[in-house]
Write an enzyme that holds these catalytic residues in place. Sequence first.
Site, mmCIF file in Angstrom:
data_model
loop_
_atom_site.group_PDB
_atom_site.id
_atom_site.type_symbol
_atom_site.label_atom_id
_atom_site.label_comp_id
_atom_site.label_asym_id
_atom_site.label_seq_id
_atom_site.Cartn_x
_atom_site.Cartn_y
_atom_site.Cartn_z
ATOM 1 N N CYS A 7 0.870 -1.178 0.000
ATOM 2 C CA CYS A 7 0.000 0.000 0.000
ATOM 3 C C CYS A 7 0.903 1.224 0.000
ATOM 4 C CB CYS A 7 -0.982 -0.016 1.170
ATOM 5 S SG CYS A 7 -0.251 0.199 2.795
ATOM 6 N N ASN A 10 2.620 1.676 4.017
ATOM 7 C CA ASN A 10 2.941 0.453 4.745
ATOM 8 C C ASN A 10 2.743 0.606 6.251
ATOM 9 O OD1 ASN A 10 5.815 -1.669 5.326
ATOM 10 N ND2 ASN A 10 3.751 -2.332 4.858
ATOM 11 N N CYS A 12 -0.951 0.861 7.388
ATOM 12 C CA CYS A 12 -2.356 0.511 7.660
ATOM 13 C C CYS A 12 -2.747 -0.790 6.967
ATOM 14 C CB CYS A 12 -3.306 1.636 7.237
ATOM 15 S SG CYS A 12 -3.125 3.174 8.158
ATOM 16 N N ASP A 123 -8.213 3.333 1.973
ATOM 17 C CA ASP A 123 -7.204 3.710 2.962
ATOM 18 C C ASP A 123 -7.928 4.280 4.179
ATOM 19 O OD1 ASP A 123 -5.094 4.678 4.448
ATOM 20 O OD2 ASP A 123 -4.153 5.737 2.780
#
Length: 152
Positions: A7, A10, A12, A123
């Site tokens: 993601c 790095n 969540c 997110d």
Amino acid sequence: MKVLFICMGNICRSPMAEGLFRNLISNENLPDQIVVDSAGTGAWHEGDPPDGRAIAKMAQKGIDISKQVSRPLNELDFDYFDLLFVMDNDNLRNTKARAPDHHHHKIHLFMDYSLGENTDIPDPYYDLGDGFEVVYNMLLEACMSSLGKLKS
């Protein structure tokens, strides 16, 4: 099999996915057969633990991710990992832009690979509601499906 979750930062989604997947493969007695890691497309949080809300959500579910450390995606990852799962279409584009062409077949939008859905895992970083619960549930379903595919 070596799997990398990616993601943006790095902290969540990808560390949550790493912790969930690691837990599932442990429950299936497969930790010697599947290597799991996570990385970010950026290095903003390099060396940091996951977001405290991610740690808390995973702890609620009985999974400890507090010892994980954020790291950026690097060029060696494309050679080392068999599958690179990205959490959203922005990270998919960014990851493919950095990858050598002969490794593009390894890079997948996680929800598309696991469930056949061209869907981003949102997110939760700026979400003031319970976005971490939503993300956990999406990741759980996708991790279970992906593990089933890898085992067959």
